[in-house]
Design an enzyme around this catalytic site. Structure first.
Site, PDB file in Angstrom:
ATOM      1  N   SER A 278      -0.708 -10.378   1.619  1.00  0.00           N
ATOM      2  CA  SER A 278      -0.221  -8.994   1.517  1.00  0.00           C
ATOM      3  C   SER A 278      -0.206  -8.520   0.077  1.00  0.00           C
ATOM      4  O   SER A 278      -0.369  -7.332  -0.198  1.00  0.00           O
ATOM      5  CB  SER A 278       1.204  -8.893   2.070  1.00  0.00           C
ATOM      6  OG  SER A 278       1.226  -8.950   3.467  1.00  0.00           O
TER       7      SER A 278
ATOM      8  N   ASN B  10      -1.625 -15.173   6.427  1.00  0.00           N
ATOM      9  CA  ASN B  10      -0.984 -16.318   5.763  1.00  0.00           C
ATOM     10  C   ASN B  10      -0.795 -17.514   6.687  1.00  0.00           C
ATOM     11  O   ASN B  10       0.186 -18.224   6.595  1.00  0.00           O
ATOM     12  CB  ASN B  10       0.398 -15.915   5.229  1.00  0.00           C
ATOM     13  CG  ASN B  10       0.329 -14.872   4.152  1.00  0.00           C
ATOM     14  OD1 ASN B  10      -0.744 -14.482   3.708  1.00  0.00           O
ATOM     15  ND2 ASN B  10       1.484 -14.401   3.729  1.00  0.00           N
TER      16      ASN B  10
ATOM     17  N   ASP C  37       2.454   0.700   5.981  1.00  0.00           N
ATOM     18  CA  ASP C  37       3.330  -0.440   5.717  1.00  0.00           C
ATOM     19  C   ASP C  37       4.748  -0.134   6.208  1.00  0.00           C
ATOM     20  O   ASP C  37       4.925   0.645   7.153  1.00  0.00           O
ATOM     21  CB  ASP C  37       3.310  -0.762   4.208  1.00  0.00           C
ATOM     22  CG  ASP C  37       3.443  -2.247   3.924  1.00  0.00           C
ATOM     23  OD1 ASP C  37       4.536  -2.789   4.159  1.00  0.00           O
ATOM     24  OD2 ASP C  37       2.470  -2.868   3.470  1.00  0.00           O
TER      25      ASP C  37
ATOM     26  N   HIS D 217       8.557  -4.832   1.725  1.00  0.00           N
ATOM     27  CA  HIS D 217       7.125  -5.125   1.700  1.00  0.00           C
ATOM     28  C   HIS D 217       6.315  -3.928   1.205  1.00  0.00           C
ATOM     29  O   HIS D 217       5.472  -4.046   0.310  1.00  0.00           O
ATOM     30  CB  HIS D 217       6.715  -5.520   3.119  1.00  0.00           C
ATOM     31  CG  HIS D 217       5.356  -6.100   3.283  1.00  0.00           C
ATOM     32  ND1 HIS D 217       4.223  -5.316   3.362  1.00  0.00           N
ATOM     33  CD2 HIS D 217       4.939  -7.383   3.420  1.00  0.00           C
ATOM     34  CE1 HIS D 217       3.157  -6.108   3.546  1.00  0.00           C
ATOM     35  NE2 HIS D 217       3.573  -7.365   3.580  1.00  0.00           N
TER      36      HIS D 217
END
Length: 304
Positions: free
Chosen positions: A247, A180, A49, A83
């Site tokens: 996510s 998404n 990430d 994130h």
């Protein structure tokens, strides 16, 4: 070459302090396994990430190692995006009566920073991170059994696919976000890689009422869904935030897999293989009455 990107998220709120169990952790029934004595102990999850605040009070006890694949020091995994810290907290924030608790609070995280502050990277960097996770060994011989990847790209890149196949062959369960780009129509197919590869566990998102999140991708490779709307977790600066996206659904499944791995290893008195762990994850799902292209096998639910 096209870029790989963190799957965009929507931020609802940033909090300086929090003292509640996240609703997503409750929704998937993680406490049921905690009460049986399973909190993910012995499981190592690699989080590929944007890095992580490794000294966050809810995360510092959970992080076993880290590595940076972007520019700068290999040991600098500063999360300039937010994130990665949020994803890490959903998996393994400590059960310490402070802040939030992750799904598998005694699991260990291998933090692999592969994305810059803009949430972008190359396919080759992702491949390097996957290879690193596959080969990594801890100070006591620990190895990665689960990889959490909340990102995607449009390109089906064969070398990326092969790196994932090799990880799975090493008995690593690879958990990926669906994306998404959904339009709210379950009959529309939206593909992102690596989520669309058959070898991975592709995770879509639902809200707390078990309804399809209006942003979640739908396709015929969705394996299951998890909470992905208004998810509370850790955030850089010793903070907490509520974010939405597939996510946020993905680390719920990665954490659930860690709990099931610990339980399965104990019950079978041996180390489960990747196919066995995948079968356990699928077994612990609940049909929400949505289309297969939306929910796959259903909502991850550890009460079953």
């Amino acid at each position: 070459m096209s870029k790989m990107r963190l799957i965009p998220f929507t931020m609802q709120e940033v909090l300086q302090r929090n003292e509640e169990a996240p609703r997503g952790v409750e929704m998937i029934g993680a406490q049921t396994l905690w009460e049986e004595g399973y909190e993910g102990d012995g499981s190592v999850i690699a989080v590929i990430d944007s890095g992580c605040q490794i000294d966050h009070p809810d995360l510092e006890a959970s992080i076993i190692d880290w590595h940076n694949f972007t520019s700068g020091s290999r040991r600098d995994v500063t999360d300039e995006n937010g994130h990665g810290t949020h994803v890490a907290g959903t998996i393994a924030a400590s059960l310490n009566e402070y802040g939030v608790a992750g799904v598998a609070p005694k699991s260990k995280l291998l933090i692999l920073k592969a994305f810059d502050q803009n949430g972008e990277t190359s396919y080759q960097t992702i491949i390097q991170a996957i290879q690193y996770a596959t080969k990594w060994r801890g100070p006591r011989g620990e190895r990665v059994r689960i990889i959490s990847m909340s990102f995607g790209g449009k390109r089906d890149y064969s070398l990326l696919h092969k790196s994932i196949q090799r990880a799975v062959q090493q008995d690593i369960l690879v958990v990926c976000a669906a994306g998404n780009e959904g339009d709210g129509n379950a009959r529309t197919t939206e593909r992102m890689y690596p989520g669309f590869y058959k070898e991975v566990v592709q995770v879509g998102a639902v809200n707390y009422e078990g309804q399809m999140a209006d942003f979640t991708n739908t396709n015929d490779e969705i394996d299951l869904v998890a909470p992905g709307v208004d998810i509370l977790s850790t955030y850089p600066g010793n903070q907490y935030a509520r974010l939405s996206g597939t996510s946020m659904a993905t680390p719920h499944v990665a954490g659930a897999a860690a709990l099931l791995l610990e339980k399965g290893n104990k019950e079978f008195e041996r180390t489960l293989t990747e196919p066995e762990l995948f079968a356990l994850v699928v077994k612990h799902t609940r049909d929400l009455g949505l289309s297969k292209s939306t929910e796959g096998n259903g909502l991850i639910d550890l009460r079953g």
